[in-house]
Design a protein around this motif. Structure first.
Motif, short mmCIF file in Angstrom:
data_model
loop_
_atom_site.label_atom_id
_atom_site.label_comp_id
_atom_site.label_asym_id
_atom_site.label_seq_id
_atom_site.Cartn_x
_atom_site.Cartn_y
_atom_site.Cartn_z
N SER A 67 0.83 -1.20 0.00
CA SER A 67 0.00 0.00 0.00
C SER A 67 0.86 1.25 0.00
CB SER A 67 -0.93 0.00 1.21
OG SER A 67 -1.74 -1.15 1.22
N VAL B 141 -3.91 9.32 -2.00
CA VAL B 141 -4.79 8.21 -1.60
C VAL B 141 -6.14 8.33 -2.29
CG1 VAL B 141 -5.97 7.12 0.35
CG2 VAL B 141 -3.63 7.91 0.60
N ASP C 207 -6.24 3.48 -6.55
CA ASP C 207 -7.13 2.34 -6.42
C ASP C 207 -6.41 1.24 -5.63
OD1 ASP C 207 -9.15 0.53 -6.64
OD2 ASP C 207 -8.62 -0.10 -8.67
N LEU C 208 -6.90 0.96 -4.43
CA LEU C 208 -6.28 -0.05 -3.54
C LEU C 208 -7.13 -1.31 -3.43
CD1 LEU C 208 -5.19 2.34 -0.64
CD2 LEU C 208 -3.76 1.49 -2.49
N SER C 209 -8.07 -1.47 -4.35
CA SER C 209 -8.99 -2.61 -4.24
C SER C 209 -8.28 -3.95 -4.43
CB SER C 209 -10.11 -2.48 -5.27
OG SER C 209 -9.56 -2.42 -6.58
N LEU D 274 -6.41 -4.20 -0.67
CA LEU D 274 -7.16 -4.13 0.58
C LEU D 274 -8.64 -4.39 0.32
CD1 LEU D 274 -5.57 -0.84 1.99
CD2 LEU D 274 -4.90 -3.17 2.56
N GLU E 201 -12.76 -3.59 0.64
CA GLU E 201 -13.45 -2.32 0.39
C GLU E 201 -13.60 -1.48 1.65
OE1 GLU E 201 -17.15 -3.11 -1.45
OE2 GLU E 201 -16.28 -4.01 -3.26
N GLU F 208 -10.26 -0.01 2.60
CA GLU F 208 -9.86 1.00 1.62
C GLU F 208 -10.59 2.32 1.88
OE1 GLU F 208 -9.82 1.67 -3.23
OE2 GLU F 208 -10.79 -0.08 -2.35
N VAL G 141 -9.08 3.96 4.91
CA VAL G 141 -7.79 4.58 4.62
C VAL G 141 -7.98 5.93 3.94
CG1 VAL G 141 -5.71 4.36 3.19
CG2 VAL G 141 -6.48 2.41 4.54
N LYS G 142 -8.90 5.99 2.98
CA LYS G 142 -9.14 7.25 2.25
C LYS G 142 -9.70 8.33 3.17
CE LYS G 142 -9.67 5.25 -2.32
NZ LYS G 142 -10.54 5.02 -3.48
#
Length: 539
Positions: A208, A218, A222-224, A227, A229, A232, A235-236
């Motif tokens: 990440s 961030v 796209d961290l899908s 991590l 949903e 994610e 985190v955002k």
């Protein structure tokens, strides 16, 4: 006397010219100081040269194992059998026994023969003609390498050294990974501290960080694929209200490079673990089935090799790795440890604390058999390990169920779980301890009352004028009781006052009243005695 001398180039048979010199063992070396002197003591009779290194290796291994090779048998039949009356001096006692048994030749081995062999070796180049020194040294070197390889029983699939190195490297990688990840979390935590609390997985954290870079990115990243949903979104949200400090692009670049190192080392660690698992199944399949690949590899590494581990008894295998605790316990005269590296095996881990010692002892016994089977056996299957593991699991279930069985009855039926009832440990206050007067039992009271009656009867036995007074007072007491029953309870106080006045006015009447009171108390006592008797009869 004939002498059988083995060399890397072939077999040599010498004839001893002067046997009297062999009796002087301490000074025999003087006779071999020069080649001329040596030729006066022994003379070469026959030399059988090896055709290639393979034949030399076969002959050497046969000699090491105390057997007669084909070439040696051929030489002995050709040369020595013709002179069977003479003795054959040899350097190995075991080989001499085999020669005597198969060829019926008398063999000799003594300190004098050993010294003679050493002296011949010192002048071997001069005594054996037709062989240049360079060729002898080359053949000796080739045979030494071949023999060493044979002794090690070299096989790429049976090299336990690879396991020792692999498990050591795996432990080192774990330590380095922990240090790198801790440094990465602390470093990036100055910029985005909330990420470390949200993402707990170390590898996912590093991936990440490498993808995010600056926390301002961030929202657009796209961290899908890294991590879930929910995490994610968290985190955002945390990136928008983060309390971290601002850092430069150069700092982010260094942090990303550290994350790359962590990811690469993690990938290499998984690859190394798979390699170790496959290697353990190839070298020690039964041990791997019993205790697992990691514990088995650590046991082999601790012992040095699989063969060294096979030499250990089961009691040593059980506490292997806990040497410091063992010697400390012996020094302080306390209980010795029950397990060492074997504690991390799955069979020991899934038992209760009460049965861990028993299971570790049984597992060590079966593991010792599996180790010897793997090290010295020719089969490479894991049937024995699987069979012993099944036995241990059955024994483990038996130990776990033993505490649940009934004590009474047949002893085979399982105990039924009764309804749970909470038993309070609160104790009620006992007020009987407040009184300092000793309490007496009913029987003791009854005995005391009997004694009082006997004393009173003894006192009333002689006839006295008091009896008349008693009669008169009985009537007075009865009249007073009737009057009390007729009058209401409020007038009791007045009667008491009247009695006091009468007592003060008429002193002679006091004596009569005292007698009446004593009689009334006697009646009450008799009534109590009757009640006590009735209660005892009821009981």
């Amino acid at each position: 006397m004939l002498v059988l001398f083995e060399t890397a180039a072939g077999y040599a048979i010498f004839k001893v010219l002067d046997e009297s010199k062999l009796q002087k063992v301490d000074s025999l070396y003087k006779e071999f100081e020069t080649p001329e002197k040596a030729n006066k003591v022994v003379k070469l009779k026959h030399f059988e040269k090896f055709q290639d290194t393979t034949e030399a290796l076969a002959a050497a291994t046969a000699l090491v194992e105390g057997k007669i090779g084909k070439s040696l048998k051929k030489v002995l039949k050709k040369v020595v059998a013709k002179e069977a009356h003479e003795q054959l001096a040899i350097s190995d006692v075991k080989l001499g026994g085999v020669i005597k048994e198969k060829l019926d030749l008398s063999c000799v081995h003594s300190p004098a023969v050993a010294e003679l062999m050493r002296c011949i070796r010192s002048q071997m180049e001069a005594l054996i003609t037709g062989l240049p020194p360079r060729e002898i040294s080359a053949m000796s070197l080739g045979l030494a390498h071949s023999l060493s390889r044979y002794k090690l029983k070299f096989s790429p699939d049976k090299v336990d050294t690879m396991i020792v190195q692999a498990i050591s490297l795996l432990d080192d990688l774990d330590k380095e990974l922990n240090n790198y990840i801790m440094r990465c979390r602390e470093w990036y935590g100055w910029h985005f501290p909330e990420l470390g609390k949200i993402v707990t997985d170390n590898l996912a954290y590093c991936k990440s960080v490498r993808k995010i870079g600056d926390r301002t990115n961030v929202a657009g990243s796209d961290l899908s694929d890294l991590l879930p949903e929910e995490i994610e979104a968290e985190v955002k949200l945390a990136a928008e209200i983060s309390m971290g400090t601002e850092v430069s692009e150069q700092d982010i670049g260094n942090i990303r490079h550290l994350c790359d190192q962590v990811i690469d080392i993690s990938d290499y660690r998984t690859q190394l673990y798979d390699y170790l698992k496959n290697r353990m199944m190839a070298i020690a399949p039964n041990l791997t089935v019993m205790v697992g690949e990691l514990v088995g590899a650590r046991l082999i590494s601790h012992a040095g090799s699989l063969l060294n581990l096979a030499k250990h008894p089961a009691s040593t295998v059980q506490i292997l790795g806990a040497e410091k605790a063992l010697f400390r316990a012996l020094k302080t005269r306390k209980d010795t440890p029950k397990y060492g590296l074997i504690y991390h095996a799955s069979l020991v881990g899934q038992t209760t604390a009460k049965n861990k010692g028993k299971i570790s002892r049984m597992l060590a016994a079966k593991a010792a058999l599996a180790i010897r089977y793997d090290a010295l056996g020719e089969d490479t299957n894991a049937e024995m390990g699987a069979e012993n593991r099944a036995k241990l699991e059955a024994r483990l279930r038996q130990l776990e169920e033993r505490g649940i069985r009934r004590i009474s009855g047949t002893g085979k039926a399982m105990a039924k779980a009764d309804k749970y009832q909470h038993k309070s440990e609160v104790r009620m206050y006992d007020p009987s301890g407040d009184s300092t007067i000793p309490s007496t039992s009913k029987k003791r009271k009854f005995e005391e009352m009997k004694e009082e009656e006997e004393e009173e009867e003894a006192a009333e036995a002689p006839e006295t004028p008091v009896v008349k007074a008693k009669k008169a007072k009985k009537e007075a007491v009865t009249e007073e009781e009737e009057a009390v029953e007729e009058e209401p309870p409020k007038k009791k106080k007045k009667k008491k006052k009247d009695k006091k006045a009468e007592a003060e006015a008429e002193e002679p009447k006091e004596e009569e009243e005292e007698v009446a009171v004593t009689e009334s108390t006697e009646k009450k006592k008799k009534k109590k005695k009757k009640k006590a008797k009735e209660e005892e009869d009821d009981e």
